[in-house]
Design a protein around this motif. Structure first.
Motif, PDB file in Angstrom:
ATOM      1  N   THR A  66      29.167  48.536  46.194  1.00  0.00           N
ATOM      2  CA  THR A  66      28.539  49.710  46.621  1.00  0.00           C
ATOM      3  C   THR A  66      27.097  49.524  45.777  1.00  0.00           C
ATOM      4  O   THR A  66      25.504  50.535  47.060  1.00  0.00           O
ATOM      5  N   ASP A  67      26.883  48.070  44.574  1.00  0.00           N
ATOM      6  CA  ASP A  67      25.386  48.529  44.034  1.00  0.00           C
ATOM      7  C   ASP A  67      24.829  47.203  45.216  1.00  0.00           C
ATOM      8  O   ASP A  67      23.233  48.560  45.363  1.00  0.00           O
ATOM      9  N   TRP A  68      25.384  46.738  46.011  1.00  0.00           N
ATOM     10  CA  TRP A  68      24.263  46.269  47.255  1.00  0.00           C
ATOM     11  C   TRP A  68      23.356  46.913  47.956  1.00  0.00           C
ATOM     12  O   TRP A  68      22.895  47.106  48.863  1.00  0.00           O
ATOM     13  N   LEU A  69      24.904  47.637  48.367  1.00  0.00           N
ATOM     14  CA  LEU A  69      24.490  48.826  50.095  1.00  0.00           C
ATOM     15  C   LEU A  69      23.446  50.110  49.483  1.00  0.00           C
ATOM     16  O   LEU A  69      22.822  50.005  49.627  1.00  0.00           O
ATOM     17  N   VAL A  70      23.695  50.403  47.944  1.00  0.00           N
ATOM     18  CA  VAL A  70      22.612  51.140  47.715  1.00  0.00           C
ATOM     19  C   VAL A  70      21.186  50.352  47.652  1.00  0.00           C
ATOM     20  O   VAL A  70      20.203  50.806  47.582  1.00  0.00           O
ATOM     21  N   GLN A  71      20.847  49.461  47.414  1.00  0.00           N
ATOM     22  CA  GLN A  71      19.540  48.371  47.218  1.00  0.00           C
ATOM     23  C   GLN A  71      19.513  48.099  48.664  1.00  0.00           C
ATOM     24  O   GLN A  71      18.212  48.050  49.144  1.00  0.00           O
ATOM     25  N   LEU A  72      20.514  48.474  49.650  1.00  0.00           N
ATOM     26  CA  LEU A  72      19.705  48.225  51.008  1.00  0.00           C
ATOM     27  C   LEU A  72      19.233  49.338  51.579  1.00  0.00           C
ATOM     28  O   LEU A  72      18.530  49.113  52.221  1.00  0.00           O
ATOM     29  N   LEU A  73      19.315  50.065  51.397  1.00  0.00           N
ATOM     30  CA  LEU A  73      19.622  51.744  51.419  1.00  0.00           C
ATOM     31  C   LEU A  73      17.742  52.103  51.102  1.00  0.00           C
ATOM     32  O   LEU A  73      17.263  52.997  51.574  1.00  0.00           O
ATOM     33  N   GLN A  74      17.559  51.055  49.570  1.00  0.00           N
ATOM     34  CA  GLN A  74      16.252  50.781  49.924  1.00  0.00           C
ATOM     35  C   GLN A  74      15.238  50.044  49.992  1.00  0.00           C
ATOM     36  O   GLN A  74      13.921  50.040  49.786  1.00  0.00           O
ATOM     37  N   GLY A  75      16.056  49.994  50.576  1.00  0.00           N
ATOM     38  CA  GLY A  75      15.207  47.845  51.540  1.00  0.00           C
ATOM     39  C   GLY A  75      15.512  46.817  50.991  1.00  0.00           C
ATOM     40  O   GLY A  75      14.031  46.058  51.018  1.00  0.00           O
ATOM     41  N   ASN A  76      16.412  46.091  50.386  1.00  0.00           N
ATOM     42  CA  ASN A  76      15.821  45.197  49.035  1.00  0.00           C
ATOM     43  C   ASN A  76      17.725  45.384  49.813  1.00  0.00           C
ATOM     44  O   ASN A  76      18.780  45.819  49.344  1.00  0.00           O
ATOM     45  N   LEU A  77      17.593  43.411  50.077  1.00  0.00           N
ATOM     46  CA  LEU A  77      18.308  42.846  50.993  1.00  0.00           C
ATOM     47  C   LEU A  77      18.761  42.273  49.484  1.00  0.00           C
ATOM     48  O   LEU A  77      19.934  41.348  49.629  1.00  0.00           O
ATOM     49  N   GLY A  78      18.688  41.383  48.388  1.00  0.00           N
ATOM     50  CA  GLY A  78      19.201  41.425  47.209  1.00  0.00           C
ATOM     51  C   GLY A  78      18.998  40.000  46.517  1.00  0.00           C
ATOM     52  O   GLY A  78      17.507  39.939  47.487  1.00  0.00           O
ATOM     53  N   GLN A  79      18.908  39.057  45.631  1.00  0.00           N
ATOM     54  CA  GLN A  79      18.941  38.310  45.006  1.00  0.00           C
ATOM     55  C   GLN A  79      19.625  37.002  45.429  1.00  0.00           C
ATOM     56  O   GLN A  79      20.736  37.372  44.870  1.00  0.00           O
ATOM     57  N   SER A  80      19.518  35.821  46.041  1.00  0.00           N
ATOM     58  CA  SER A  80      20.233  35.407  46.685  1.00  0.00           C
ATOM     59  C   SER A  80      21.267  34.388  44.823  1.00  0.00           C
ATOM     60  O   SER A  80      20.651  34.269  43.763  1.00  0.00           O
ATOM     61  N   GLN A  81      22.141  34.647  45.156  1.00  0.00           N
ATOM     62  CA  GLN A  81      23.258  33.544  43.944  1.00  0.00           C
ATOM     63  C   GLN A  81      23.106  32.472  43.980  1.00  0.00           C
ATOM     64  O   GLN A  81      22.631  31.397  42.461  1.00  0.00           O
ATOM     65  N   ILE A  82      22.510  31.216  44.570  1.00  0.00           N
ATOM     66  CA  ILE A  82      22.630  30.057  44.186  1.00  0.00           C
ATOM     67  C   ILE A  82      20.799  29.589  44.318  1.00  0.00           C
ATOM     68  O   ILE A  82      19.966  28.600  43.632  1.00  0.00           O
ATOM     69  N   TYR A  83      20.183  30.100  45.394  1.00  0.00           N
ATOM     70  CA  TYR A  83      18.699  30.107  45.014  1.00  0.00           C
ATOM     71  C   TYR A  83      17.755  31.161  43.330  1.00  0.00           C
ATOM     72  O   TYR A  83      16.779  30.660  43.298  1.00  0.00           O
ATOM     73  N   GLY A  84      18.270  32.464  43.804  1.00  0.00           N
ATOM     74  CA  GLY A  84      17.802  32.563  42.764  1.00  0.00           C
ATOM     75  C   GLY A  84      16.055  33.428  42.671  1.00  0.00           C
ATOM     76  O   GLY A  84      15.451  33.761  42.511  1.00  0.00           O
ATOM     77  N   GLN A  85      16.470  33.432  44.503  1.00  0.00           N
ATOM     78  CA  GLN A  85      15.152  34.362  44.846  1.00  0.00           C
ATOM     79  C   GLN A  85      15.168  35.700  45.740  1.00  0.00           C
ATOM     80  O   GLN A  85      16.693  35.389  45.872  1.00  0.00           O
ATOM     81  N   SER A  86      14.702  36.829  46.227  1.00  0.00           N
ATOM     82  CA  SER A  86      15.401  37.549  47.080  1.00  0.00           C
ATOM     83  C   SER A  86      15.697  36.448  48.437  1.00  0.00           C
ATOM     84  O   SER A  86      14.894  36.048  49.152  1.00  0.00           O
ATOM     85  N   VAL A  87      16.588  36.779  48.885  1.00  0.00           N
ATOM     86  CA  VAL A  87      17.584  37.057  50.147  1.00  0.00           C
ATOM     87  C   VAL A  87      15.889  37.236  51.274  1.00  0.00           C
ATOM     88  O   VAL A  87      15.958  36.667  52.429  1.00  0.00           O
ATOM     89  N   GLY A  88      15.356  38.461  51.388  1.00  0.00           N
ATOM     90  CA  GLY A  88      14.102  38.530  51.935  1.00  0.00           C
ATOM     91  C   GLY A  88      13.440  37.623  51.865  1.00  0.00           C
ATOM     92  O   GLY A  88      13.020  37.398  53.243  1.00  0.00           O
ATOM     93  N   ALA A  89      13.015  37.032  51.231  1.00  0.00           N
ATOM     94  CA  ALA A  89      11.900  36.242  51.550  1.00  0.00           C
ATOM     95  C   ALA A  89      12.377  35.389  51.916  1.00  0.00           C
ATOM     96  O   ALA A  89      11.542  34.134  52.998  1.00  0.00           O
TER      97      ALA A  89
END
Length: 315
Positions: A66-89
């Motif tokens: 649910t938290d990830w979905l709220v971020q997606l609706l805001q145009g944010n794909l979240g942050q990678s758990q392994i790389y520690g970077q933005s998924v979009g980047a």
């Protein structure tokens, strides 16, 4: 047209929701998580628990979704758990290589399949037609990764004219060197795509040549080029255009294996790493992005139908 686009957008939103939910749910069922994989077998239970808390993996999966979905609706794909970077980047960094590989693959496939398919239909049962049917049978029988291994042996080891793997960016080596590094992977992928598209073009062209409109055009004394290319090929392209759209969507799955075989740091390899490392956020972002690309490709194909044949109604 506006109603058609609105229906497509509503359907796309529903599809994205279903795909993202199923991806999150299925990965939750697989044993292990990013924290355990990150620390390895030597990580203590306390250390694993600390990393899980740091990454938010100690929370219920539905709440995390649910938290990830709220971020997606805001145009944010979240942050990678392994790389520690933005998924979009991460996607933006890997996408150009995969896009170039797909474009080169489809360019080779279309350039070979359409002329050969038209010619084999015009010269039915001739040597060109027999060659086309042989190519179709081989392409449908041989997997792309095997073709890639054979091509590496032939053109990177036995006749060393092409690199066996890896890539050099356009900024470092120039466009020619960059395309040269993608040639073997593109040929590996295009082998099966040529076979599939060739069969469709041949069958569609054979059906078009038997229509009354083609007989009438032939009776007017048109040149062969005008007859077969302007009248025959245009009418025969509707079915192949559908197939090309499906092939582009299918290539998004095919590049995963090929990028691994040729050690290409593209989007497919990033997706494979996300699965191996149980990086749910990264996998979700890539899955949603690929789904969006498939939706856009299918919509473009529908609109192209109307361009090729104005009689088609978009519903």
């Amino acid at each position: 047209m506006l109603t058609f686009l609105l229906k497509k957008l509503i359907g796309a939103a529903g599809l994205l929701l279903v795909v993202s939910f199923l991806t999150f749910f299925v990965l939750h069922l697989i044993p292990g998580d990013a924290a355990q994989i990150k620390l390895g077998i030597d990580g203590s239970a306390e250390a694993v628990e600390a990393v899980q808390k740091e990454l938010g993996l100690d929370r219920p999966w539905l709440l995390r979704y649910t938290d990830w979905l709220v971020q997606l609706l805001q145009g944010n794909l979240g942050q990678s758990q392994i790389y520690g970077q933005s998924v979009g980047a991460l996607i933006a960094d890997r996408l150009p290589l995969t896009a170039a590989l797909m474009l080169l693959t489809m360019g080779i496939s279309v350039a070979v399949a359409i002329p050969l398919g038209v010619w084999s239909a015009v010269k039915q049962n001739g040597w060109t037609d027999r060659l086309s049917r042989t190519v179709m049978q081989l392409g449908l029988a041989v997997p792309p990764f095997w073709v890639g291994i054979v091509l590496i042996f032939l053109f990177a080891l036995y006749i060393p004219i092409l690199p066996p793997g890896g890539t050099v960016s356009v900024q470092e080596g120039g466009l020619a060197v960059f395309l040269k590094s993608l040639l073997l992977p593109a040929l590996s992928l295009s082998f099966v795509e040529i076979a599939i598209l060739l069969r469709m073009v041949r069958v569609s062209m054979l059906q078009t040549l038997q229509q009354d409109s083609m007989r009438f055009a032939r009776s007017k004394g048109l040149t062969a080029a005008r007859l077969y290319l302007r009248y025959g090929l245009r009418n025969a392209l509707i079915a192949p255009v559908t197939l090309i759209g499906m092939q582009i969507s299918g290539l998004l799955g095919g590049v995963i294996v090929i990028e691994e075989v040729f050690a290409l740091p593209g989007l497919g390899r990033l997706l494979l790493i996300a699965v191996q490392q149980r990086d749910i956020i990264l996998l979700e972002g890539i899955t949603v992005f690929i789904t969006c690309v498939v939706i856009i490709v299918n919509l473009s194909v529908d609109l192209l139908y109307k361009r090729l044949d104005p009689r088609i109604e978009l519903v």
